[in-house]
Write a protein that holds these residues in place. Sequence first.
Motif, PDB file in Angstrom:
ATOM      1  N   ALA A   1       0.821  -1.225   0.000  1.00 35.35           N
ATOM      2  CA  ALA A   1       0.000   0.000   0.000  1.00 35.35           C
ATOM      3  C   ALA A   1       0.851   1.270   0.000  1.00 35.35           C
ATOM      4  O   ALA A   1       0.302   2.369   0.052  1.00 35.35           O
ATOM      5  CB  ALA A   1      -0.928  -0.008   1.215  1.00 35.35           C
ATOM      6  N   SER A   2       2.152   1.126  -0.068  1.00 40.03           N
ATOM      7  CA  SER A   2       3.025   2.317  -0.024  1.00 40.03           C
ATOM      8  C   SER A   2       3.029   3.090  -1.330  1.00 40.03           C
ATOM      9  O   SER A   2       3.291   4.294  -1.342  1.00 40.03           O
ATOM     10  CB  SER A   2       4.461   1.890   0.315  1.00 40.03           C
ATOM     11  OG  SER A   2       4.870   0.859  -0.566  1.00 40.03           O
TER      12      SER A   2
ATOM     13  N   ALA B   1       5.486   0.183 -13.994  1.00 44.34           N
ATOM     14  CA  ALA B   1       5.459   0.356 -15.449  1.00 44.34           C
ATOM     15  C   ALA B   1       6.510   1.380 -15.886  1.00 44.34           C
ATOM     16  O   ALA B   1       7.215   1.175 -16.878  1.00 44.34           O
ATOM     17  CB  ALA B   1       4.058   0.797 -15.882  1.00 44.34           C
TER      18      ALA B   1
ATOM     19  N   ALA C   1       9.948  -1.765   1.806  1.00 47.57           N
ATOM     20  CA  ALA C   1      11.092  -0.837   1.880  1.00 47.57           C
ATOM     21  C   ALA C   1      10.667   0.609   2.109  1.00 47.57           C
ATOM     22  O   ALA C   1      11.477   1.430   2.542  1.00 47.57           O
ATOM     23  CB  ALA C   1      11.908  -0.935   0.589  1.00 47.57           C
TER      24      ALA C   1
ATOM     25  N   LEU D   1       8.234  -9.537   1.930  1.00 47.59           N
ATOM     26  CA  LEU D   1       7.611 -10.800   1.509  1.00 47.59           C
ATOM     27  C   LEU D   1       8.543 -11.654   0.656  1.00 47.59           C
ATOM     28  O   LEU D   1       8.148 -12.747   0.232  1.00 47.59           O
ATOM     29  CB  LEU D   1       6.296 -10.510   0.772  1.00 47.59           C
ATOM     30  CG  LEU D   1       5.221  -9.854   1.656  1.00 47.59           C
ATOM     31  CD1 LEU D   1       3.987  -9.491   0.824  1.00 47.59           C
ATOM     32  CD2 LEU D   1       4.828 -10.748   2.833  1.00 47.59           C
TER      33      LEU D   1
ATOM     34  N   VAL E   1      -0.296  -0.469 -16.000  1.00 51.59           N
ATOM     35  CA  VAL E   1      -0.931   0.571 -15.195  1.00 51.59           C
ATOM     36  C   VAL E   1       0.127   1.628 -14.892  1.00 51.59           C
ATOM     37  O   VAL E   1       1.293   1.300 -14.649  1.00 51.59           O
ATOM     38  CB  VAL E   1      -1.477  -0.021 -13.870  1.00 51.59           C
ATOM     39  CG1 VAL E   1      -2.191   1.045 -13.058  1.00 51.59           C
ATOM     40  CG2 VAL E   1      -2.402  -1.208 -14.150  1.00 51.59           C
TER      41      VAL E   1
ATOM     42  N   GLY F   1      -1.623  -0.233  -4.941  1.00 54.01           N
ATOM     43  CA  GLY F   1      -1.989  -0.480  -3.546  1.00 54.01           C
ATOM     44  C   GLY F   1      -2.330   0.801  -2.807  1.00 54.01           C
ATOM     45  O   GLY F   1      -3.287   0.846  -2.026  1.00 54.01           O
TER      46      GLY F   1
ATOM     47  N   ILE G   1      -4.390  -9.471  -6.911  1.00 49.71           N
ATOM     48  CA  ILE G   1      -4.023  -8.668  -8.075  1.00 49.71           C
ATOM     49  C   ILE G   1      -3.051  -9.484  -8.923  1.00 49.71           C
ATOM     50  O   ILE G   1      -1.878  -9.651  -8.576  1.00 49.71           O
ATOM     51  CB  ILE G   1      -3.400  -7.311  -7.684  1.00 49.71           C
ATOM     52  CG1 ILE G   1      -4.305  -6.571  -6.684  1.00 49.71           C
ATOM     53  CG2 ILE G   1      -3.167  -6.478  -8.941  1.00 49.71           C
ATOM     54  CD1 ILE G   1      -5.717  -6.257  -7.167  1.00 49.71           C
TER      55      ILE G   1
ATOM     56  N   GLY H   1       1.739   3.153  -5.864  1.00 53.62           N
ATOM     57  CA  GLY H   1       1.039   2.618  -7.025  1.00 53.62           C
ATOM     58  C   GLY H   1      -0.392   2.166  -6.784  1.00 53.62           C
ATOM     59  O   GLY H   1      -1.203   2.866  -6.156  1.00 53.62           O
TER      60      GLY H   1
ATOM     61  N   GLY I   1       3.856  -6.731  -5.170  1.00 56.59           N
ATOM     62  CA  GLY I   1       4.455  -7.530  -6.222  1.00 56.59           C
ATOM     63  C   GLY I   1       5.668  -6.849  -6.816  1.00 56.59           C
ATOM     64  O   GLY I   1       5.903  -5.661  -6.607  1.00 56.59           O
ATOM     65  N   ILE I   2       6.437  -7.643  -7.545  1.00 55.47           N
ATOM     66  CA  ILE I   2       7.627  -7.123  -8.236  1.00 55.47           C
ATOM     67  C   ILE I   2       7.580  -7.541  -9.705  1.00 55.47           C
ATOM     68  O   ILE I   2       6.900  -8.516 -10.070  1.00 55.47           O
ATOM     69  CB  ILE I   2       8.936  -7.632  -7.598  1.00 55.47           C
ATOM     70  CG1 ILE I   2       8.966  -9.174  -7.568  1.00 55.47           C
ATOM     71  CG2 ILE I   2       9.093  -7.060  -6.187  1.00 55.47           C
ATOM     72  CD1 ILE I   2      10.336  -9.744  -7.235  1.00 55.47           C
TER      73      ILE I   2
ATOM     74  N   TYR J   1       7.402 -14.028 -14.012  1.00 55.52           N
ATOM     75  CA  TYR J   1       6.312 -13.115 -13.623  1.00 55.52           C
ATOM     76  C   TYR J   1       4.980 -13.657 -14.144  1.00 55.52           C
ATOM     77  O   TYR J   1       4.002 -13.763 -13.395  1.00 55.52           O
ATOM     78  CB  TYR J   1       6.593 -11.717 -14.174  1.00 55.52           C
ATOM     79  CG  TYR J   1       5.534 -10.693 -13.831  1.00 55.52           C
ATOM     80  CD1 TYR J   1       5.555 -10.020 -12.609  1.00 55.52           C
ATOM     81  CD2 TYR J   1       4.508 -10.388 -14.730  1.00 55.52           C
ATOM     82  CE1 TYR J   1       4.583  -9.077 -12.295  1.00 55.52           C
ATOM     83  CE2 TYR J   1       3.536  -9.457 -14.427  1.00 55.52           C
ATOM     84  CZ  TYR J   1       3.580  -8.796 -13.202  1.00 55.52           C
ATOM     85  OH  TYR J   1       2.605  -7.868 -12.898  1.00 55.52           O
TER      86      TYR J   1
ATOM     87  N   LYS K   1       1.834 -15.089 -11.861  1.00 52.42           N
ATOM     88  CA  LYS K   1       0.500 -14.481 -11.932  1.00 52.42           C
ATOM     89  C   LYS K   1      -0.544 -15.506 -12.393  1.00 52.42           C
ATOM     90  O   LYS K   1      -1.688 -15.474 -11.939  1.00 52.42           O
ATOM     91  CB  LYS K   1       0.527 -13.261 -12.852  1.00 52.42           C
ATOM     92  CG  LYS K   1       1.359 -12.094 -12.303  1.00 52.42           C
ATOM     93  CD  LYS K   1       0.820 -11.571 -10.979  1.00 52.42           C
ATOM     94  CE  LYS K   1       1.515 -10.293 -10.536  1.00 52.42           C
ATOM     95  NZ  LYS K   1       0.994  -9.781  -9.255  1.00 52.42           N
TER      96      LYS K   1
ATOM     97  N   ALA L   1       6.469  -5.821   6.208  1.00 61.82           N
ATOM     98  CA  ALA L   1       7.050  -7.161   6.052  1.00 61.82           C
ATOM     99  C   ALA L   1       7.701  -7.246   4.683  1.00 61.82           C
ATOM    100  O   ALA L   1       7.136  -6.771   3.698  1.00 61.82           O
ATOM    101  CB  ALA L   1       5.964  -8.233   6.168  1.00 61.82           C
TER     102      ALA L   1
ATOM    103  N   THR M   1       2.194   3.289 -12.947  1.00 61.11           N
ATOM    104  CA  THR M   1       2.808   3.278 -11.609  1.00 61.11           C
ATOM    105  C   THR M   1       4.321   3.210 -11.779  1.00 61.11           C
ATOM    106  O   THR M   1       4.827   3.076 -12.901  1.00 61.11           O
ATOM    107  CB  THR M   1       2.375   2.034 -10.802  1.00 61.11           C
ATOM    108  OG1 THR M   1       2.955   0.881 -11.415  1.00 61.11           O
ATOM    109  CG2 THR M   1       0.870   1.876 -10.724  1.00 61.11           C
ATOM    110  N   ASP M   2       5.048   3.200 -10.651  1.00 67.15           N
ATOM    111  CA  ASP M   2       6.513   3.040 -10.701  1.00 67.15           C
ATOM    112  C   ASP M   2       6.893   1.784 -11.470  1.00 67.15           C
ATOM    113  O   ASP M   2       7.879   1.767 -12.202  1.00 67.15           O
ATOM    114  CB  ASP M   2       7.084   2.905  -9.282  1.00 67.15           C
ATOM    115  CG  ASP M   2       6.949   4.181  -8.477  1.00 67.15           C
ATOM    116  OD1 ASP M   2       6.676   5.240  -9.083  1.00 67.15           O
ATOM    117  OD2 ASP M   2       7.120   4.112  -7.241  1.00 67.15           O
TER     118      ASP M   2
END
Length: 253
Positions: A14-15, A197, A39, A63, A192, A19, A143, A17, A91-92, A159, A163, A61, A194-195
């Motif tokens: 949730a930090s 993409a 992080a 993950l 999407v 989330g 997601i 993008g 996710g990464i 990846y 998924k 945490a 976000t960082d």
Amino acid sequence: MIDLTGKVILVTGASRGIGRETARVLAGAGARVILHSAANRQLAQALADEIGPDACHLVSADLSVPGAGRGLWRDALAWRGRIDVLVNNAGIYEPVALDGPDADWDAGWARTVQINLVAAADLCRAAVRHFQGRGEGGVIINIASRAAHRGEAPDYPHYAAAKAGMIGLTKTLARAYGKDGVLAFAVAPGFVETDMARDALTVEDRAALIATIPLGDLAQPSDVANTVAFLASGLASHATGATIDINGASHVR
Ligand code: NAP
């Protein structure tokens, strides 16, 4: 108007993008939101300041560490003693080369599968047991990605595989535990804004990508966040087991 008043919702990643926007939308609909970060706890703290201290709680945490999902669930549950909805979003998207060293290949697969699939599965397991134990059911939203259905660029087989695994996991949970009131959905975005993409796409890649999207642009995090809010509401309970595509019709199944 979607009303999530009274629901306690855990959003992983949730930090930033998707989330972060999802947590904002859920809180705006009345939910109490548990904001997970890894992080970037200071970014999650900034979001918590925006949402307000009574409506959210922070947990952290990494993950990539096997078993970390279990500790995360315990920390999250300790806040209110209940969780009604789990959103597995963290996710990464890290490349691994087919012709690189074996050690890089092994490490890339292990890290991506651990974060994007195994940690999510550990959290789903904890959620189902909690939902069963309290006898009220609950909602799981995973997601996933367009990559699960369409495949991904050559350096991202792990990846896509992780998924696709997440969608298989979601279908299984929906079928196995629907009798216990557990709903399980997957959401499959294309690219999407976000960082994730931005980091993966060069200017040329981006232009080429946009040319393949009938809507003419990447999706916004709000496209995913609003979908999650709808699914979390339980307004479409009989859609359990389904995967919702959000890709501007770039891949219509
Ligand atoms: P993002 O902006 O890169 O954010 C990733 C989030 O995951 C961050 O909150 C991050 O936490 C967390 N995370 C990363 N590594 C972690 C780790 N080791 N342990 C725990 N959490 C970790 O990504 P996004 O674009 O919002 O993506 C969110 C989800 O949507 C992912 O599952 C992604 O695969 C999926 N998705 C994204 C796209 C896209 O184009 N953006 C497309 C399809 C699917 P910290 O910042 O605290 O480290």
